[in-house]
Design an enzyme around this catalytic site. Structure first.
Site, PDB file in Angstrom:
ATOM      1  N   LYS A  17       0.827  -1.206   0.000  1.00  0.00           N
ATOM      2  CA  LYS A  17       0.000   0.000   0.000  1.00  0.00           C
ATOM      3  C   LYS A  17       0.863   1.260   0.000  1.00  0.00           C
ATOM      4  O   LYS A  17       0.690   2.156  -0.829  1.00  0.00           O
ATOM      5  CB  LYS A  17      -0.910   0.023   1.234  1.00  0.00           C
ATOM      6  N   ASN A  18       1.828   1.327   0.931  1.00  0.00           N
ATOM      7  CA  ASN A  18       2.637   2.538   1.056  1.00  0.00           C
ATOM      8  C   ASN A  18       3.514   2.773  -0.162  1.00  0.00           C
ATOM      9  O   ASN A  18       3.811   3.921  -0.517  1.00  0.00           O
ATOM     10  CB  ASN A  18       3.485   2.478   2.324  1.00  0.00           C
ATOM     11  N   CYS A  31      -4.721   8.456   9.755  1.00  0.00           N
ATOM     12  CA  CYS A  31      -4.936   7.956  11.110  1.00  0.00           C
ATOM     13  C   CYS A  31      -4.441   8.963  12.145  1.00  0.00           C
ATOM     14  O   CYS A  31      -3.440   9.637  11.951  1.00  0.00           O
ATOM     15  CB  CYS A  31      -4.204   6.638  11.309  1.00  0.00           C
ATOM     16  N   ARG A  79       2.982  14.103  12.983  1.00  0.00           N
ATOM     17  CA  ARG A  79       3.536  13.866  11.650  1.00  0.00           C
ATOM     18  C   ARG A  79       3.577  15.163  10.829  1.00  0.00           C
ATOM     19  O   ARG A  79       2.897  15.312   9.816  1.00  0.00           O
ATOM     20  CB  ARG A  79       2.734  12.782  10.919  1.00  0.00           C
ATOM     21  N   ASP A 114       4.716   0.230  12.196  1.00  0.00           N
ATOM     22  CA  ASP A 114       3.451  -0.290  11.695  1.00  0.00           C
ATOM     23  C   ASP A 114       3.214  -1.748  12.067  1.00  0.00           C
ATOM     24  O   ASP A 114       2.169  -2.317  11.714  1.00  0.00           O
ATOM     25  CB  ASP A 114       3.376  -0.132  10.172  1.00  0.00           C
ATOM     26  N   ARG A 174      -8.402   0.408   4.405  1.00  0.00           N
ATOM     27  CA  ARG A 174      -7.326   1.273   3.930  1.00  0.00           C
ATOM     28  C   ARG A 174      -6.036   0.506   3.730  1.00  0.00           C
ATOM     29  O   ARG A 174      -5.143   0.972   3.022  1.00  0.00           O
ATOM     30  CB  ARG A 174      -7.096   2.422   4.917  1.00  0.00           C
TER      31      ARG A 174
END
Length: 422
Positions: free
Chosen positions: A22-23, A118, A123, A308, A400
């Site tokens: 995904k990233n 999220c 961040r 993560d 997601r």
């Protein structure tokens, strides 16, 4: 709104296919903005975040087409007619900020809303802004939007990131591909997703060296061309499913998994008594003993233990023999899954960025609530090891980051279903 119901039913057995990252995909998609020619991604994950990035790129004028049931994404940015990434799309996902560097490099201007995603910490965007300003960009914050311009084009620069931020590294590298001269980015992040991005950019004609190290050197070129590129395996999905047989027992082969993607994580599993074996098809994971051993974990930037995978590891430690300490050094406010695990009988104390977990013999099923993407899946993993039924509410977070999670876990013997709440 849906919930997922998990009933602990013993060991798992079989194979789980691991999707594209995904990233990585969310980073590769904005790269289309750097060229007028088509960019095609294969092995793409089918997730709601990918749909959000699709909508964002389309709002800027890019053509984005999903092929082969979503596993191929064909893009073309020959007609970018909008320089504003609006709040109503950007607020849904942190990775939306990755259009800033490419648009600034190609168009010389960009207006990008501060991003969402999220709620796991501040961040901040200041790292992105500082790097782009070093390359000659003029950026100011007005009404929640970053207004950026580079009237004479971006120029190569030497810049050191204050923190090895993945997003800031990605934005800077993409911007530098079309800058005049050479850019040297120091204290760059080293994640596999960045290596994958550089490989794709190189196929598009970029001149980049040093990916996977803390110093990346980019020689700007006049233009980039089209390319076709496969998305790298999702190391976080891989690590998540490696936890499944560790916490529930049994043996599972994660298809497409590669040890170099999860080395630090696999070392911790080995320390806890979990066997991780490379096969021709991926990684085979099995619990060696009746009960795992408690291990201490400290999250770090790659190649360290991934933040993560911290929530998933905490779920495993809840039933481990002994006491473990988990130090979260990347994001503040990332222990929101702890109170929900405590509802299932876990013994956890949280003090700031540290959680102390004393293993219990067995968790008990309970109604719990997901608070973010990785917290969601940690509760499902805990449910695999719990006595009775666990109902995880607000699982829209899962969409997601995990495609076909219920089907994949059911395929290795888990008792799990997704239900629509009344």
């Amino acid at each position: 709104m849906d919930s997922i119901i998990v009933t602990g039913n013993g060991p798992l057995s079989g194979q789980i296919p691991i999707a594209g990252a995904k990233n990585a995909c969310l980073t590769l998609m904005p790269a289309t903005l750097l060229s007028e020619e088509p960019l095609t991604l294969t092995n793409a994950p089918r997730l709601s975040d990918i749909k959000t990035m699709t909508s964002l790129l389309q709002s800027l004028g890019a053509e984005v087409t999903s092929l082969q049931d979503g596993q191929v994404i064909a893009m073309s940015s020959h007609n970018i007619d909008n320089d504003t990434a609006h709040y109503d799309i950007v607020r849904k996902m942190r990775a939306s900020n990755l259009v800033l560097g490419p648009m600034l490099a190609r168009l010389g201007r960009a207006i990008v809303s501060l991003p969402g995603g999220c709620a796991i910490g501040a961040r901040p965007m200041d790292l992105h802004v500082a790097a782009l300003e070093a390359m000659g960009a003029e950026i100011e914050l007005k009404d929640g939007y970053l207004h950026a311009k580079a009237p004479g084009g971006l120029k190569g620069a030497v810049h050191e990131l204050r923190f090895a931020s993945v997003g800031a590294t990605e934005n800077t590298v993409m911007a530098a591909t079309l800058a005049k001269g050479t850019t040297v980015l120091r204290n760059a992040a080293r994640e596999p997703e960045i290596v994958d991005l550089v490989r794709c950019l190189r196929k598009m004609g970029a001149q980049i060296e040093g990916e996977g190290t803390s110093e990346i050197v980019i020689q700007g070129v006049d233009r980039l061309h089209g390319a076709t590129h496969p998305v790298v395996t999702d190391r976080i999905e891989l690590g998540t499913y490696m936890i499944a047989p560790a916490i529930a027992g049994g043996e599972v082969e994660c298809l497409g998994g590669r040890m170099e993607l999860v080395t630090a994580f696999a070392e911790k599993l080995d320390e806890a008594g979990i066997s991780v074996e490379e096969t021709e098809k991926g990684l085979k994971v099995a619990r060696r003993n009746d009960r795992v051993r408690a291990v201490n974990v400290k999250t770090e930037v790659f190649p360290g233990f991934p933040t993560d995978l911290q929530a998933q590891m905490m779920a495993l430690m809840c039933t481990a023999e002994g006491e473990s300490v988990l130090d979260e050094t990347i994001f503040e406010n990332r222990f929101m899954h702890a109170p929900e695990l405590i509802r299932m009988g876990a013994d956890i104390e949280v003090h700031g960025g540290q959680a102390r977990v004393r293993g219990v013999a067995r968790l008990k099923g309970a109604p719990v609530m997901a608070t973010d993407l990785r917290a969601s899946v940690s509760l499902i993993l805990a449910g695999l090891a719990a006595e009775g039924e666990t109902k995880v509410a607000r699982v829209y977070h899962l969409d997601r980051g995990y495609e076909n999670l219920v089907r994949k876990l059911r395929g290795v013997g888990a008792h799990i279903e997704r239900v629509a709440d009344e």
